[in-house]
Write an enzyme that holds these catalytic residues in place. Structure first.
Site, PDB file in Angstrom:
ATOM      1  N   TRP A  33      -3.715  -2.283  -1.139  1.00  0.00           N
ATOM      2  CA  TRP A  33      -3.699  -3.619  -1.503  1.00  0.00           C
ATOM      3  C   TRP A  33      -3.926  -4.407  -0.409  1.00  0.00           C
ATOM      4  O   TRP A  33      -3.554  -4.521   0.504  1.00  0.00           O
ATOM      5  CB  TRP A  33      -1.810  -3.977  -1.691  1.00  0.00           C
ATOM      6  CG  TRP A  33      -1.397  -4.977  -2.520  1.00  0.00           C
ATOM      7  CD1 TRP A  33      -1.348  -5.113  -3.947  1.00  0.00           C
ATOM      8  CD2 TRP A  33      -1.265  -6.354  -1.799  1.00  0.00           C
ATOM      9  NE1 TRP A  33      -1.145  -6.318  -4.227  1.00  0.00           N
ATOM     10  CE2 TRP A  33      -1.158  -7.304  -2.912  1.00  0.00           C
ATOM     11  CE3 TRP A  33      -1.434  -6.881  -0.649  1.00  0.00           C
ATOM     12  CZ2 TRP A  33      -0.670  -8.366  -2.892  1.00  0.00           C
ATOM     13  CZ3 TRP A  33      -0.910  -8.243  -0.608  1.00  0.00           C
ATOM     14  CH2 TRP A  33      -0.502  -8.981  -1.707  1.00  0.00           C
ATOM     15  N   LYS A  78       5.138  -4.027  -4.709  1.00  0.00           N
ATOM     16  CA  LYS A  78       6.616  -4.034  -4.896  1.00  0.00           C
ATOM     17  C   LYS A  78       7.543  -4.170  -3.853  1.00  0.00           C
ATOM     18  O   LYS A  78       8.266  -4.948  -3.630  1.00  0.00           O
ATOM     19  CB  LYS A  78       6.891  -2.753  -5.251  1.00  0.00           C
ATOM     20  CG  LYS A  78       8.256  -2.247  -5.705  1.00  0.00           C
ATOM     21  CD  LYS A  78       8.880  -3.182  -6.870  1.00  0.00           C
ATOM     22  CE  LYS A  78      10.457  -2.851  -6.989  1.00  0.00           C
ATOM     23  NZ  LYS A  78      10.938  -3.922  -7.797  1.00  0.00           N
ATOM     24  N   ASN A  90      -0.803   1.838   6.545  1.00  0.00           N
ATOM     25  CA  ASN A  90       0.033   0.704   6.026  1.00  0.00           C
ATOM     26  C   ASN A  90       0.515  -0.333   7.209  1.00  0.00           C
ATOM     27  O   ASN A  90       1.016   0.204   8.337  1.00  0.00           O
ATOM     28  CB  ASN A  90       1.202   0.976   5.408  1.00  0.00           C
ATOM     29  CG  ASN A  90       0.940   1.650   3.963  1.00  0.00           C
ATOM     30  OD1 ASN A  90      -0.198   1.674   3.563  1.00  0.00           O
ATOM     31  ND2 ASN A  90       1.968   2.004   3.245  1.00  0.00           N
ATOM     32  N   GLY A  91       0.545  -1.593   6.931  1.00  0.00           N
ATOM     33  CA  GLY A  91       0.988  -2.389   7.878  1.00  0.00           C
ATOM     34  C   GLY A  91      -0.014  -3.397   8.308  1.00  0.00           C
ATOM     35  O   GLY A  91      -1.155  -3.799   7.587  1.00  0.00           O
ATOM     36  N   GLU A 116       5.954 -14.118 -13.206  1.00  0.00           N
ATOM     37  CA  GLU A 116       5.436 -13.027 -12.348  1.00  0.00           C
ATOM     38  C   GLU A 116       4.908 -12.131 -13.854  1.00  0.00           C
ATOM     39  O   GLU A 116       3.790 -11.552 -13.496  1.00  0.00           O
ATOM     40  CB  GLU A 116       6.360 -12.133 -11.890  1.00  0.00           C
ATOM     41  CG  GLU A 116       6.977 -12.593 -10.590  1.00  0.00           C
ATOM     42  CD  GLU A 116       8.178 -11.753 -10.252  1.00  0.00           C
ATOM     43  OE1 GLU A 116       7.818 -10.780  -9.096  1.00  0.00           O
ATOM     44  OE2 GLU A 116       9.254 -11.706 -10.995  1.00  0.00           O
ATOM     45  N   ARG A 168       3.818   0.342  -6.640  1.00  0.00           N
ATOM     46  CA  ARG A 168       3.819  -0.508  -5.570  1.00  0.00           C
ATOM     47  C   ARG A 168       2.507  -1.595  -5.598  1.00  0.00           C
ATOM     48  O   ARG A 168       2.596  -2.567  -4.660  1.00  0.00           O
ATOM     49  CB  ARG A 168       3.703   0.294  -4.009  1.00  0.00           C
ATOM     50  CG  ARG A 168       5.068   1.122  -3.872  1.00  0.00           C
ATOM     51  CD  ARG A 168       4.732   2.200  -2.926  1.00  0.00           C
ATOM     52  NE  ARG A 168       4.996   1.172  -1.370  1.00  0.00           N
ATOM     53  CZ  ARG A 168       5.833   1.231  -0.878  1.00  0.00           C
ATOM     54  NH1 ARG A 168       7.032   1.538  -1.316  1.00  0.00           N
ATOM     55  NH2 ARG A 168       5.988   0.352   0.172  1.00  0.00           N
ATOM     56  N   LYS A 218      10.992 -14.521 -13.100  1.00  0.00           N
ATOM     57  CA  LYS A 218      10.476 -13.514 -14.036  1.00  0.00           C
ATOM     58  C   LYS A 218       9.299 -13.839 -14.849  1.00  0.00           C
ATOM     59  O   LYS A 218       8.236 -13.258 -15.110  1.00  0.00           O
ATOM     60  CB  LYS A 218      11.597 -12.884 -14.932  1.00  0.00           C
ATOM     61  CG  LYS A 218      12.766 -12.156 -14.262  1.00  0.00           C
ATOM     62  CD  LYS A 218      12.368 -11.005 -13.772  1.00  0.00           C
ATOM     63  CE  LYS A 218      11.781 -10.881 -12.201  1.00  0.00           C
ATOM     64  NZ  LYS A 218      12.605 -10.928 -11.350  1.00  0.00           N
ATOM     65  N   HIS A 253      15.983 -36.414 -11.628  1.00  0.00           N
ATOM     66  CA  HIS A 253      15.425 -37.224 -10.483  1.00  0.00           C
ATOM     67  C   HIS A 253      13.986 -36.669 -10.368  1.00  0.00           C
ATOM     68  O   HIS A 253      13.409 -36.396  -9.133  1.00  0.00           O
ATOM     69  CB  HIS A 253      16.238 -36.475  -9.215  1.00  0.00           C
ATOM     70  CG  HIS A 253      17.499 -36.993  -9.309  1.00  0.00           C
ATOM     71  ND1 HIS A 253      17.982 -38.277  -8.811  1.00  0.00           N
ATOM     72  CD2 HIS A 253      18.577 -36.529  -9.369  1.00  0.00           C
ATOM     73  CE1 HIS A 253      19.010 -38.330  -8.899  1.00  0.00           C
ATOM     74  NE2 HIS A 253      19.597 -37.134  -9.294  1.00  0.00           N
ATOM     75  N   GLU A 298      15.812 -17.347 -11.145  1.00  0.00           N
ATOM     76  CA  GLU A 298      15.297 -15.837 -11.429  1.00  0.00           C
ATOM     77  C   GLU A 298      14.830 -15.781 -12.863  1.00  0.00           C
ATOM     78  O   GLU A 298      13.864 -15.150 -12.807  1.00  0.00           O
ATOM     79  CB  GLU A 298      16.518 -15.005 -11.269  1.00  0.00           C
ATOM     80  CG  GLU A 298      16.453 -13.832 -11.748  1.00  0.00           C
ATOM     81  CD  GLU A 298      15.115 -13.106 -10.757  1.00  0.00           C
ATOM     82  OE1 GLU A 298      14.661 -13.589  -9.779  1.00  0.00           O
ATOM     83  OE2 GLU A 298      14.859 -11.776 -11.065  1.00  0.00           O
ATOM     84  N   CYS A 301       0.854  -1.467   0.099  1.00  0.00           N
ATOM     85  CA  CYS A 301      -0.010   0.043   0.045  1.00  0.00           C
ATOM     86  C   CYS A 301       0.755   1.384   0.146  1.00  0.00           C
ATOM     87  O   CYS A 301       2.032   1.250   0.477  1.00  0.00           O
ATOM     88  CB  CYS A 301      -0.721  -0.108   1.278  1.00  0.00           C
ATOM     89  SG  CYS A 301      -1.582  -1.705   1.597  1.00  0.00           S
TER      90      CYS A 301
HETATM   91  C1  F6R Z   1      10.572 -10.401  -7.889  1.00  0.00           C
HETATM   92  C2  F6R Z   1      10.247  -9.599  -6.870  1.00  0.00           C
HETATM   93  C3  F6R Z   1      10.496 -10.034  -5.328  1.00  0.00           C
HETATM   94  C4  F6R Z   1      11.316  -9.361  -4.398  1.00  0.00           C
HETATM   95  C5  F6R Z   1      11.295  -9.702  -3.019  1.00  0.00           C
HETATM   96  C6  F6R Z   1      12.252  -9.207  -2.283  1.00  0.00           C
HETATM   97  O1  F6R Z   1      10.723  -9.665  -9.265  1.00  0.00           O
HETATM   98  O2  F6R Z   1      10.515  -8.185  -7.054  1.00  0.00           O
HETATM   99  O3  F6R Z   1      10.639 -11.521  -5.397  1.00  0.00           O
HETATM  100  O4  F6R Z   1      12.743  -9.827  -4.979  1.00  0.00           O
HETATM  101  O5  F6R Z   1       9.849  -9.325  -2.506  1.00  0.00           O
HETATM  102  O6  F6R Z   1      12.108  -7.893  -2.238  1.00  0.00           O
HETATM  103  P1  F6R Z   1      13.283  -6.887  -1.672  1.00  0.00           P
HETATM  104  O7  F6R Z   1      14.395  -7.271  -2.511  1.00  0.00           O
HETATM  105  O8  F6R Z   1      12.965  -5.553  -1.856  1.00  0.00           O
HETATM  106  O9  F6R Z   1      13.636  -7.344  -0.234  1.00  0.00           O
END
Ligand code: F6R
Length: 595
Positions: A76, A590, A102-103, A475, A27, A472, A491, A468, A2
């Site tokens: 959110w 985010k 927020n929280g 997501e 975000r 990507k 396996h 990774e 949020c």
């Molecule tokens: C993937 C992504 C998330 C963040 C994860 C950690 O694209 O953005 O998996 O990597 O939420 O976030 P940070 O690095 O901000 O602790």
């Protein structure tokens, strides 16, 4: 997650609050709202579901009264559906107090029962609404004492329209300090270009902002310089932040190395670690703790540290570490990796490590964030704000900083170390060569668009890259993808291989190259389509793979920095070809500031 925005000053507060909510859109949110004092000096609260355009439409023609406070929020959903009633701001029974939060309020059910017993009327299913009734019942200070959980709060009160109340515990809140005006935001990026000075509220700090000044306590507020270039928070000529940020890769790596790496002299300087040099000499084990993409960079970091420094290293998901009965030996240091510096699980892992009196280090991008502040020492990424929800440039810079740290910690610099330094220095140019082929990757994405499942395969340094790469595309394009270590294929996942199940194979020429070729033979024998990422000049790979994307040769330990770029572009093009909003993928936020 949020976003919070607020303003007190003589300018048009409502417009400022809305403008800053726009900057926080990235975000992730599903509803939005504002509360302000209109030109008739009446308090107004307007909330809408969906995008900010809806809120702006609902506010058309409305203006706020000068010298009064205004607050806004993008929500959110966690507790309660994403609807208008549950959107913030929330208000008390009398409609006098308006609050955004927020929280998470962990004891909200108990508090709600208590307040219902005192005849308070609740409208929403949120934990946040409890706060407004608590303030109505007990006042701001006492209300804060009764809650258990995490919060960043902004509150305005009809009885004191020239005041903006704020508080923080566990969720970030920044005050922008202007000339007789204050801005608040949950993320300093929103304040870039508006103020030069900020106060990053510390946990437990609360206070009130007014035209007459600020009163924040109990700890004295520290005014710091805001170092974010407003241009960095703009898309420029790119259609999406994600693409812009992928293309920032070369510059991001340069910024991470600037003033730190001297490849000619064979030295690495990390100012952020100098204060703990002696302690670092004595560490016996390093534990890397992170989530998501940052965890995957940690996996590459583990290989780097063990190869370049002989330092036993273990990587753990912060969300697991925080609850694990994990024996901590004396001499263990914890390294927290986080782009946002606010990820709830990573922060909790850090606090656990601090509690255990470990030396805690950070690799953090967001300056002034909680993880940056609470680690004993650390290194900033200097990647600039990452706006696209999917982490791209942060991954590159984390890997760059991890390589620097491993070089810094290696007791003596061998010829191999020197070669890595030289290669690091020229890597930005090699990334550019990959980026120049974005069009080719788009063609590949078109060709593979018909598939619904992918296997991403890699060994050694390419294994974290495979994980990774798979993350990507999950997501951004909502495509199921599994990252796997090549050696694990037999396996289990080999059972899935057929003509409808393609493999993205990281098969660059390194010490496990031949082993990868064997994996590809096995996939080919089962008619599995193969898209290989291979080294320029590789003559063997084209015989096995249906498609090959060539990357320049680099030293093996730095391969993830280069090899992830085509996979980021592949996910980007795949997602945009499907017509998705790749900057704001569904259900994702985010910065994951709640558990
Ligand atoms: C993937 C992504 C998330 C963040 C994860 C950690 O694209 O953005 O998996 O990597 O939420 O976030 P940070 O690095 O901000 O602790």
């Amino acid at each position: 997650m949020c976003g919070i925005s607020g303003y007190i000053g003589k300018k048009e507060g409502l417009q400022i609050v809305l403008g800053n909510l726009r900057k926080l859109e990235y975000r992730g949110y599903d509803s939005a709202g504002v509360a302000f004092f209109n030109l008739g000096a009446n308090a107004e609260i307007i909330k809408t579901v969906g995008k900010l355009d809806n809120l702006e439409r609902a506010l058309r023609g409305k203006r706020s009264l000068s010298a009064t406070a205004a607050i806004g929020h993008t929500r959110w959903a966690t507790h309660g559906a994403p609807n208008q009633v549950n959107a913030h701001p929330h208000s008390d029974c009398r409609g006098e107090i308006f609050l955004v939060h927020n929280g998470i309020i962990e004891n909200y059910q108990d508090l709600k029962s208590e307040l219902i017993g005192k005849k308070h009327r609740f409208r929403s299913q949120t934990d946040t609404e409890v706060l407004t009734h608590l303030v109505e019942e007990y006042g701001f200070e006492w209300a804060l004492k009764k809650i258990v959980g995490a919060y960043a709060i902004a509150l305005i009160n009809k009885k004191e329209p020239q005041k903006l109340y704020i508080a923080r515990l566990g969720s970030p809140l920044v005050v922008g300090v202007g000339e007789k005006e204050y801005y608040i935001a949950s993320d300093p990026t929103a304040l870039a270009g508006l103020v030069k000075k900020v106060i990053y509220l510390k946990d437990g700090q609360r206070g009130v902002l007014s035209l007459g000044g600020l009163e924040i306590g109990p700890a004295r507020p520290k005014i710091e310089k805001l170092d974010i270039d407003p241009e960095q928070a703009q898309k420029g000529h790119f259609p999406h932040f994600m693409l812009k940020e992928i293309f920032e890769g070369p510059e991001v790596l340069r910024s991470a190395l600037r003033g730190r790496l001297s490849a000619d002299k064979g030295t690495v300087k990390l100012g952020g670690l100098e204060g703990v040099t002696d302690k670092l000499k004595n560490i016996k084990k390093l534990e890397i703790l992170a989530c998501g993409t940052s965890y995957y960079s940690g996996l590459a970091g583990e290989l780097l540290f063990e190869e370049l420094t002989n330092l036993p290293t273990e990587v753990m998901l912060a969300s697991e570490y925080r609850y694990a009965k994990h024996p901590i030996k004396k001499g263990t240091a914890a390294l927290l990796i986080s782009q946002s510096g606010e990820t709830a699980d990573t922060l909790a892992a850090l606090r656990k490590a601090n509690h255990q009196k470990n030396l805690t280090l950070g690799i953090v991008n967001a300056v002034g964030s909680s993880i940056a502040r609470e680690t004993v020492a650390g290194v900033y990424n200097h990647a600039g704000p990452e706006i696209g929800v999917a982490s791209t440039k942060a991954f590159l810079s984390q890997l760059g900083v991890l390589a620097l740290m491993a070089l810094y910690l290696s007791p003596k610099k061998t010829a191999a170390h020197r070669e890595i330094m030289r290669e690091l220095a020229i890597l930005p140019e090699k990334i550019k060569m990959v980026l120049a082929q974005s069009g080719k990757i788009k063609q590949l994405a078109k060709k593979y668009l018909k598939y619904k499942n992918f296997l991403y395969l890699g060994r050694g340094y390419n294994y974290p890259t495979a994980l990774e790469g798979a993350l990507k595309i999950k997501e951004i394009a909502y495509v199921h993808a599994e990252g796997y270590a090549g050696g694990e294929m037999k396996h289990g996942p080999i059972a899935l291989i057929d003509r409808d199940f393609p493999t993205v194979a990281l098969a660059t020429q390194n010490r496990v190259y031949e082993k990868m070729l064997s994996n590809l033979e096995e996939i080919k024998a089962r008619s599995g389509p193969i898209l290989a990422i291979a080294t320029v000049g590789d003559k063997k790979i084209a015989r096995l793979a249906n498609d090959v994307f060539y990357v320049p040769k680099t030293v093996e330990v730095l391969e993830p920095i280069l090899n992830i770029v085509p996979l980021q572009l592949f996910a980007y093009h795949f997602g945009t070809l499907c017509g998705y909003d790749v900057d704001k993928p569904r259900n994702l936020a985010k910065s994951v500031t709640v558990e």
